[in-house]
Scaffold this motif. Sequence first.
Motif, short mmCIF file in Angstrom:
data_model
loop_
_atom_site.label_atom_id
_atom_site.label_comp_id
_atom_site.label_asym_id
_atom_site.label_seq_id
_atom_site.Cartn_x
_atom_site.Cartn_y
_atom_site.Cartn_z
N GLY A 47 0.80 -1.21 0.00
CA GLY A 47 0.00 0.00 0.00
C GLY A 47 0.84 1.27 0.00
N GLY A 48 2.02 1.21 0.59
CA GLY A 48 2.91 2.35 0.57
C GLY A 48 3.49 2.63 -0.79
N ARG A 49 3.40 1.67 -1.68
CA ARG A 49 3.90 1.82 -3.04
C ARG A 49 2.78 2.06 -4.05
NH1 ARG A 49 6.56 -0.55 0.66
NH2 ARG A 49 8.77 -1.08 0.50
N ALA A 50 1.64 1.42 -3.82
CA ALA A 50 0.52 1.50 -4.78
C ALA A 50 -0.32 2.74 -4.59
CB ALA A 50 -0.36 0.26 -4.64
N GLY A 51 -0.30 3.32 -3.39
CA GLY A 51 -1.10 4.51 -3.14
C GLY A 51 -2.40 4.19 -2.43
N SER A 53 -5.78 3.18 -0.84
CA SER A 53 -6.71 2.06 -0.87
C SER A 53 -8.09 2.56 -0.45
CB SER A 53 -6.25 0.95 0.08
OG SER A 53 -7.26 -0.02 0.26
N TYR A 54 -9.13 2.11 -1.15
CA TYR A 54 -10.49 2.56 -0.80
C TYR A 54 -11.35 1.43 -0.26
CZ TYR A 54 -11.72 0.58 -5.39
OH TYR A 54 -11.88 -0.26 -6.46
N GLY A 55 -10.75 0.28 0.00
CA GLY A 55 -11.53 -0.81 0.56
C GLY A 55 -10.85 -2.15 0.40
N PHE A 80 -7.01 -0.85 -4.62
CA PHE A 80 -6.25 0.38 -4.78
C PHE A 80 -6.93 1.31 -5.80
CE2 PHE A 80 -2.80 -2.60 -3.49
CZ PHE A 80 -2.51 -2.00 -2.27
N GLU A 81 -6.97 2.59 -5.45
CA GLU A 81 -7.66 3.58 -6.28
C GLU A 81 -7.10 3.62 -7.70
OE1 GLU A 81 -10.47 6.03 -7.28
OE2 GLU A 81 -10.31 5.54 -5.15
N ARG A 82 -5.82 3.43 -7.86
CA ARG A 82 -5.21 3.55 -9.19
C ARG A 82 -5.67 2.46 -10.15
NH1 ARG A 82 0.92 3.49 -8.00
NH2 ARG A 82 1.13 3.59 -10.27
N PHE A 83 -6.27 1.39 -9.63
CA PHE A 83 -6.75 0.31 -10.48
C PHE A 83 -8.28 0.24 -10.54
CE2 PHE A 83 -2.63 -1.29 -8.71
CZ PHE A 83 -1.90 -1.13 -9.88
N ASP A 154 0.53 -11.03 -1.91
CA ASP A 154 0.17 -10.60 -3.27
C ASP A 154 -1.20 -9.92 -3.30
OD1 ASP A 154 0.65 -10.39 -6.03
OD2 ASP A 154 -0.40 -12.26 -6.45
N CYS A 155 -1.64 -9.44 -2.15
CA CYS A 155 -2.90 -8.71 -2.03
C CYS A 155 -4.10 -9.56 -2.45
CB CYS A 155 -2.86 -7.41 -2.84
SG CYS A 155 -1.61 -6.25 -2.24
N ALA A 156 -4.00 -10.88 -2.18
CA ALA A 156 -5.10 -11.81 -2.48
C ALA A 156 -5.52 -11.71 -3.95
CB ALA A 156 -6.28 -11.57 -1.55
N CYS A 157 -4.50 -11.59 -4.82
CA CYS A 157 -4.75 -11.52 -6.27
C CYS A 157 -5.58 -10.29 -6.65
CB CYS A 157 -5.40 -12.79 -6.80
SG CYS A 157 -4.39 -14.28 -6.63
N ALA A 158 -5.36 -9.19 -5.96
CA ALA A 158 -6.02 -7.95 -6.35
C ALA A 158 -5.51 -7.48 -7.70
CB ALA A 158 -5.79 -6.87 -5.30
N GLY A 159 -6.41 -6.96 -8.50
CA GLY A 159 -6.05 -6.39 -9.78
C GLY A 159 -6.89 -5.16 -10.03
N ARG A 160 -7.59 -5.16 -11.15
CA ARG A 160 -8.47 -4.03 -11.46
C ARG A 160 -9.90 -4.32 -11.02
NH1 ARG A 160 -6.39 -3.37 -17.47
NH2 ARG A 160 -5.91 -5.55 -17.07
#
Length: 258
Positions: A47-51, A53-55, A80-83, A154-160
Amino acid sequence: MSDENRAGRAADVLWRAWTSGVRIAALPDEIRPRDDAEGFATQLAIGGRAGRSYGWKIAATTAAGQAHIGVSGPLPGPLFERFRHDPGDLLSSDDMHMRVVEAEFAYLMGADVAPGAGRDEVLAAVDGLHLAVEIPDSRFERYETVGAPQLLADCACAGRFVLGPEVPGWAEHDLSRWGTAVWINGERAATGSGGNVLGDPRNALVWIAEDLRRHGRGLRAGELVTTGTTTAPVPVGPGDEVRADFGELGEVAFSFAG
């Protein structure tokens, strides 16, 4: 090496894989998470790298999904908001690895959930329900073999993620019986229901409230929780048009670049 340094170095490796599109076989032995707590610490470090998080997302809310990735229960991961995307968007397809989409119900929290809150208190904290489609992905070449601690890292396979419309009168609907379908290029590719999500999407929301407490976190007002796929994951590829159909509740449609 301190636990914080281990988590940070593991996050660096995963974030490089995420942003480059180059998948890895596994995290190096010296920084590989040894248990779920270390895996969760690594996703927090990402999260410190991706920016922002909204949930949260919940992976493996079906028995078939858990068996496929070799875990004994669901896994939490950040959104993550960016995705994040909107219906109608054209999503890039050249960096997809898992290449699937999932039709999901997502709850918007209107209040913080207190530690130790019971089911009724968790549900009372909900402010709304949205229709959504998750496009999960992994930074591992064979995500189904790496085990729960690395999947958590791996953020539980988070993507877009495509956030669809809010559902009016959402509390009146029994989502455990609510049918869903995913259409690809105008052809129905999968059907399911809210009952595939731990028996009821509300069960998944209650589950993550308790699981986050185990990791020293909690659900907060304004966060979104997408509860898990209502159908089998549906394969997609470049140029595909996707429509998740939730019946009279609405739909979520978007497409992938060719």
